[in-house]
Design a protein around this motif. Structure first.
Motif, mmCIF file in Angstrom:
data_model
loop_
_atom_site.group_PDB
_atom_site.id
_atom_site.type_symbol
_atom_site.label_atom_id
_atom_site.label_comp_id
_atom_site.label_asym_id
_atom_site.label_seq_id
_atom_site.Cartn_x
_atom_site.Cartn_y
_atom_site.Cartn_z
ATOM 1 N N MET A 58 5.744 12.861 -15.000
ATOM 2 C CA MET A 58 5.379 11.926 -15.395
ATOM 3 C C MET A 58 4.712 10.819 -14.576
ATOM 4 O O MET A 58 4.873 10.523 -13.981
ATOM 5 N N ARG A 59 3.795 10.249 -15.367
ATOM 6 C CA ARG A 59 3.062 9.662 -14.684
ATOM 7 C C ARG A 59 2.865 7.766 -14.795
ATOM 8 O O ARG A 59 2.932 7.984 -16.683
ATOM 9 N N SER A 60 2.949 7.413 -14.223
ATOM 10 C CA SER A 60 3.334 5.679 -14.137
ATOM 11 C C SER A 60 2.617 4.827 -13.414
ATOM 12 O O SER A 60 2.093 5.486 -12.584
ATOM 13 N N LEU A 61 2.117 3.861 -14.096
ATOM 14 C CA LEU A 61 1.424 2.690 -13.025
ATOM 15 C C LEU A 61 2.056 1.733 -12.399
ATOM 16 O O LEU A 61 3.213 1.765 -12.668
ATOM 17 N N ILE A 62 1.877 1.642 -11.008
ATOM 18 C CA ILE A 62 2.619 0.856 -10.028
ATOM 19 C C ILE A 62 1.683 -0.286 -9.766
ATOM 20 O O ILE A 62 -0.135 0.260 -9.104
ATOM 21 N N THR A 63 1.979 -1.532 -9.638
ATOM 22 C CA THR A 63 1.256 -2.444 -9.232
ATOM 23 C C THR A 63 1.931 -3.061 -7.258
ATOM 24 O O THR A 63 3.093 -3.281 -7.198
ATOM 25 N N PHE A 64 1.181 -3.165 -6.449
ATOM 26 C CA PHE A 64 1.964 -3.556 -5.699
ATOM 27 C C PHE A 64 0.298 -5.001 -4.877
ATOM 28 O O PHE A 64 -0.351 -4.347 -4.902
ATOM 29 N N PRO A 65 0.618 -5.338 -3.448
ATOM 30 C CA PRO A 65 0.612 -5.879 -2.648
ATOM 31 C C PRO A 65 -0.633 -5.913 -1.606
ATOM 32 O O PRO A 65 0.560 -4.917 -1.177
ATOM 33 N N CYS A 66 -1.492 -6.297 -1.145
ATOM 34 C CA CYS A 66 -2.328 -6.184 -0.116
ATOM 35 C C CYS A 66 -2.922 -7.126 -0.462
ATOM 36 O O CYS A 66 -4.162 -7.596 -1.098
ATOM 37 N N ALA A 67 -3.264 -8.087 0.843
ATOM 38 C CA ALA A 67 -3.793 -9.617 1.435
ATOM 39 C C ALA A 67 -3.536 -10.344 0.796
ATOM 40 O O ALA A 67 -4.837 -10.753 -0.127
ATOM 41 N N GLY A 68 -2.949 -10.243 -0.418
ATOM 42 C CA GLY A 68 -3.216 -11.720 -1.928
ATOM 43 C C GLY A 68 -3.226 -10.807 -2.936
ATOM 44 O O GLY A 68 -3.577 -11.943 -3.550
ATOM 45 N N GLU A 69 -3.912 -9.608 -2.778
ATOM 46 C CA GLU A 69 -4.052 -9.216 -3.697
ATOM 47 C C GLU A 69 -3.837 -8.184 -4.880
ATOM 48 O O GLU A 69 -2.606 -7.939 -3.419
ATOM 49 N N THR A 70 -3.700 -7.688 -5.456
ATOM 50 C CA THR A 70 -2.804 -6.566 -6.194
ATOM 51 C C THR A 70 -4.272 -5.600 -6.739
ATOM 52 O O THR A 70 -4.377 -5.192 -7.267
ATOM 53 N N LEU A 71 -2.875 -4.123 -6.083
ATOM 54 C CA LEU A 71 -3.747 -2.902 -6.567
ATOM 55 C C LEU A 71 -2.814 -1.866 -7.875
ATOM 56 O O LEU A 71 -1.867 -2.413 -7.942
ATOM 57 N N ILE A 72 -3.592 -1.679 -8.060
ATOM 58 C CA ILE A 72 -3.083 -0.787 -9.022
ATOM 59 C C ILE A 72 -2.728 0.890 -8.260
ATOM 60 O O ILE A 72 -3.841 1.362 -8.151
#
Length: 254
Positions: A1-15
């Protein structure tokens, strides 16, 4: 199953995209250049699907300023924090992981060699590592030399030269560059970083790709698997099959 994840990096949001599987050996895919996480010709997404089908979880991500991630893109040499954050997000999303193998092509391979340990990566698969510091419109020195070796023995190339169909000015500039190449400090840095990984780093080269040829010239002593293609991104179906077989074999050796 493929899902999207958001996570922080130096005050920005990575996908990131997670292809989930039950295995304890996971693959972290890092995109090179300014490519989004699916890769050129969807190559990274296809690699992810193939490895997940074999039971390995796979995580891909867009670094800051690329694709769906926020922030500014400052290039691969400034992407250490993105790599560390992505590895942490991968572990959090797939807590069964015991081993992370990271795959990167081009400057993503160079990033992994430099900073993979800081991200807690256990093993590297490095495709066509980037070692080129040139800023002109000519190919890397190793590619120029390979081209001229071929042309000097080709009657067709001589015919093209004599008929004016080869740009003589550019050819002369290429010969000058090939004979007066400056020291490559980036190449020494990247090759040294790869050497420090020892047997934990595996190199894959596209045999007729200019970036791969430049790396091979800078590191002739390092063993490498070669795929017979000029495609930097292993775009042909036969290239993809060979790449997937090599990556699968390395994952299953863990």
């Amino acid at each position: 199953m493929r899902s999207l994840i958001t996570f922080p990096c130096a005050g920005e949001t990575l996908i990131g995209s997670l292809d989930m599987a039950a295995g304890a050996t996971g693959l972290l895919i890092v995109s090179g250049g300014n490519e989004i996480r699916c890769g050129a010709h969807r190559g990274m997404a296809l690699l992810a699907a193939a490895m997940t089908a074999r039971g390995h979880p796979v995580f891909r991500y867009d670094r800051r300023g690329i694709g769906d991630s926020s922030g500014d893109n400052h290039g691969y040499l400034s992407a250490r924090g993105d790599l560390v954050a992505a590895a942490e997000a991968f572990r959090a999303a797939a807590p069964q992981l015991a081993t992370i193998v990271a795959y990167g092509n081009c400057d993503a391979a160079s990033l992994l060699a430099l900073h993979g340990r800081e991200a807690g990566v256990d093993r590297l698969i490095l495709a066509n590592p980037w070692t080129i510091e040139d800023f002109d419109d000519l190919p890397p020195v190793a590619a120029i030399r390979a081209t001229y070796r071929q042309r000097l023995t080709s009657p067709r190339a001589w015919a093209r030269l004599l008929s004016g169909r080869i740009d003589l000015g550019k050819a002369l500039r290429g010969l000058h560059k090939a004979s007066t190449a400056p020291p490559q400090t980036l190449a020494r840095r990247i090759v040294g970083a790869i050497e420090n990984w020892g047997d934990a780093a595996t190199i894959i080269l596209a045999s007729a790709d200019a970036t791969a040829q430049a790396f091979a010239a800078a590191a002739p002593h390092l063993p490498a698997h070669r795929i017979d293609t000029a495609s930097h991104s292993f775009a042909r179906e036969t290239d993809q099959r060979q790449l997937q077989a090599l990556v699968a074999g390395l994952l299953e050796d863990q």
